[in-house]
Design an enzyme around this catalytic site. Structure first.
Site, PDB file in Angstrom:
ATOM      1  N   HIS A  67       0.916  -1.215  -0.173  1.00 30.38           N
ATOM      2  CA  HIS A  67      -0.098  -0.161   0.076  1.00 30.38           C
ATOM      3  C   HIS A  67       0.903   1.424  -0.003  1.00 30.38           C
ATOM      4  O   HIS A  67       1.695   1.240   0.844  1.00 30.38           O
ATOM      5  CB  HIS A  67      -0.938  -0.035   1.241  1.00 30.38           C
ATOM      6  CG  HIS A  67      -1.914  -1.380   1.322  1.00 30.38           C
ATOM      7  ND1 HIS A  67      -1.936  -1.756   2.232  1.00 30.38           N
ATOM      8  CD2 HIS A  67      -2.814  -1.683   0.217  1.00 30.38           C
ATOM      9  CE1 HIS A  67      -2.936  -2.735   1.971  1.00 30.38           C
ATOM     10  NE2 HIS A  67      -3.428  -2.595   0.614  1.00 30.38           N
ATOM     11  N   GLU A  70       1.916   3.646   3.085  1.00 32.13           N
ATOM     12  CA  GLU A  70       2.029   3.089   4.274  1.00 32.13           C
ATOM     13  C   GLU A  70       3.773   3.105   4.469  1.00 32.13           C
ATOM     14  O   GLU A  70       4.326   2.211   4.245  1.00 32.13           O
ATOM     15  CB  GLU A  70       1.741   1.581   4.584  1.00 32.13           C
ATOM     16  CG  GLU A  70       0.039   1.689   4.505  1.00 32.13           C
ATOM     17  CD  GLU A  70      -0.673   0.056   4.639  1.00 32.13           C
ATOM     18  OE1 GLU A  70      -1.933   0.056   4.550  1.00 32.13           O
ATOM     19  OE2 GLU A  70       0.271  -0.902   4.457  1.00 32.13           O
ATOM     20  N   HIS A 167       3.381  -3.462   6.821  1.00 25.99           N
ATOM     21  CA  HIS A 167       2.509  -2.576   6.631  1.00 25.99           C
ATOM     22  C   HIS A 167       2.093  -1.351   7.733  1.00 25.99           C
ATOM     23  O   HIS A 167       2.715  -1.907   8.866  1.00 25.99           O
ATOM     24  CB  HIS A 167       1.089  -3.134   6.347  1.00 25.99           C
ATOM     25  CG  HIS A 167       0.915  -3.968   5.122  1.00 25.99           C
ATOM     26  ND1 HIS A 167       0.034  -3.525   4.096  1.00 25.99           N
ATOM     27  CD2 HIS A 167       1.571  -5.207   4.882  1.00 25.99           C
ATOM     28  CE1 HIS A 167       0.273  -4.546   3.168  1.00 25.99           C
ATOM     29  NE2 HIS A 167       0.835  -5.371   3.365  1.00 25.99           N
ATOM     30  N   GLU A 230       1.291  -5.386  11.032  1.00 27.13           N
ATOM     31  CA  GLU A 230       0.645  -3.892  10.855  1.00 27.13           C
ATOM     32  C   GLU A 230       1.341  -3.143  12.132  1.00 27.13           C
ATOM     33  O   GLU A 230       1.105  -3.475  13.346  1.00 27.13           O
ATOM     34  CB  GLU A 230      -0.719  -4.285  11.317  1.00 27.13           C
ATOM     35  CG  GLU A 230      -1.713  -4.745  10.120  1.00 27.13           C
ATOM     36  CD  GLU A 230      -1.843  -4.046   9.172  1.00 27.13           C
ATOM     37  OE1 GLU A 230      -1.459  -2.705   8.905  1.00 27.13           O
ATOM     38  OE2 GLU A 230      -2.304  -4.557   8.096  1.00 27.13           O
TER      39      GLU A 230
END
Length: 350
Positions: A67, A70, A167, A230
């Site tokens: 992404h 990010e 991410h 994450e």
């Protein structure tokens, strides 16, 4: 001797990539200070081979920027490349593993957006073929092939293939740093959980169905121990406090250097997916606050979503919501529902 082109690329791989620079045909390979060999394979794709490769040498794919907005993990990987190039004698990083570094959606990184047409992390395992005109489709296919080629030369010994896909989350979370492990039908690895503990990952989410993420693809198609990390909130380039991600950064460096690292004092809490909210139409309503944090718990009988005749009502004593997002396209996931399974999962690790 290091050429100026090589020095600029390895010293700041992020800036080099964002600028759209490419090495000349005779400058796509070289040797680092520690004897590790590097190869520029594609835009945002660098491969390193340690000075010595044995039968059980570990192969690690480290990716970020799937992404484009990010940014913190992208900056971490760029620093990692710089430190490998410098070598341990110059205060850098000793490399004992084969390593493939991937900056995923480079065009979206340049545009400071998540993606242009389609979420790249939903286009793997061949799904890119269903959206052939998408800007992201060729990149998904290229990243699949990069992983396949890299792991084709990897050891087949247990625990020798790893993929760490990094991410940052769009929203706040009850657990600021957490991991997602793909469903392969095989038992989960104790080595992976211990590594996540060393990385100070506080929670792990276990998928129960196959998906189209990059880590799902490498786990299934390449036999990798794969995880999606994450690591915090989305922020623009240059506005990240990278010390907040020191746990994951140090754990990755220990993995690449062949060091055992610090034994985790606690293992992550574990949550297993039990259901998902799917946006069936534009009438979809997500009945939670727009800023509800990931892993927020909801009690039995709570109505969480509706879409025409569809209703999602919490059926267990407690269910937690992860990745709630009512703005996705119809047909896509608008949220996951998970329950805690820490004790059972940790007792089943191999």
């Amino acid at each position: 001797m290091t050429s100026n082109a090589e020095h600029g690329m390895l010293d700041d791989f992020l800036a080099y990539t964002l600028a759209g620079r490419r090495p000349a045909a005779h400058e796509t390979q070289g040797t680092c200070a520690n004897g590790a060999r590097w190869s520029w394979l594609d835009e945002g794709v660098l491969q390193f081979e340690p000075a010595s490769v044995g039968k059980g040498t570990r192969s690690v794919l480290a990716s970020a920027g799937v992404h484009g907005d990010e940014t913190a993990p992208i900056e971490l990987l760029s620093r990692l490349v710089r430190d490998i190039a410098r070598g341990s004698a110059q205060g850098g990083l000793a490399l004992t593993c084969r390593l493939l570094v991937i900056l995923g959606n480079v065009d979206a990184m340049r545009d400071a957006c998540r993606y242009r047409d389609d979420d790249l992390n939903r286009l793997f395992s061949g799904r890119h073929a269903q959206v052939p005109h998408s800007h992201e489709a060729p990149r998904a296919a290229a990243l699949e092939q990069a992983a396949i080629r890299f792991f084709a030369d990897a050891s087949s010994e247990a625990g020798a293939r790893w993929h760490i896909d990094m991410h940052t989350a769009i929203r706040a979370s009850a657990f600021e740093q957490f991991a997602l492990l793909p469903h392969t039908g095989k038992p989960f690895s104790r080595a992976m959980f211990e590594w996540l503990g060393e990385a100070r990952i506080s929670a792990v989410l276990l998928h129960t169905t196959k998906g189209n993420t990059y880590s799902h693809f490498t786990a299934e198609a390449c036999g990798a121990e794969a995880c999606t990390l994450e690591l915090g909130k989305v922020r623009p380039f240059g506005q990240n406090d990278l010390t907040r991600f020191a746990g994951a950064d140090e754990a990755l460096r220990h993995l690449l250097a062949g060091e055992s690292g610090v034994a985790p004092t606690t293992m992550p809490r574990v949550f297993t997916v039990i259901d998902q909210l799917t946006k069936q139409s534009d009438a979809f309503e997500l009945l939670v606050a727009a800023d509800v944090p990931n892993f927020t718990p909801f009690a039995k009988d709570t109505l969480l979503a509706r879409d025409g005749d569809y209703r999602y009502i919490v059926s267990r004593d407690e269910e937690r919501i992860v990745f709630p997002n009512a703005t996705v396209k119809p047909g896509l996931r608008a949220g996951l529902l998970v329950v805690e399974t820490t004790r059972h999962t940790l007792s089943q690790l191999v």
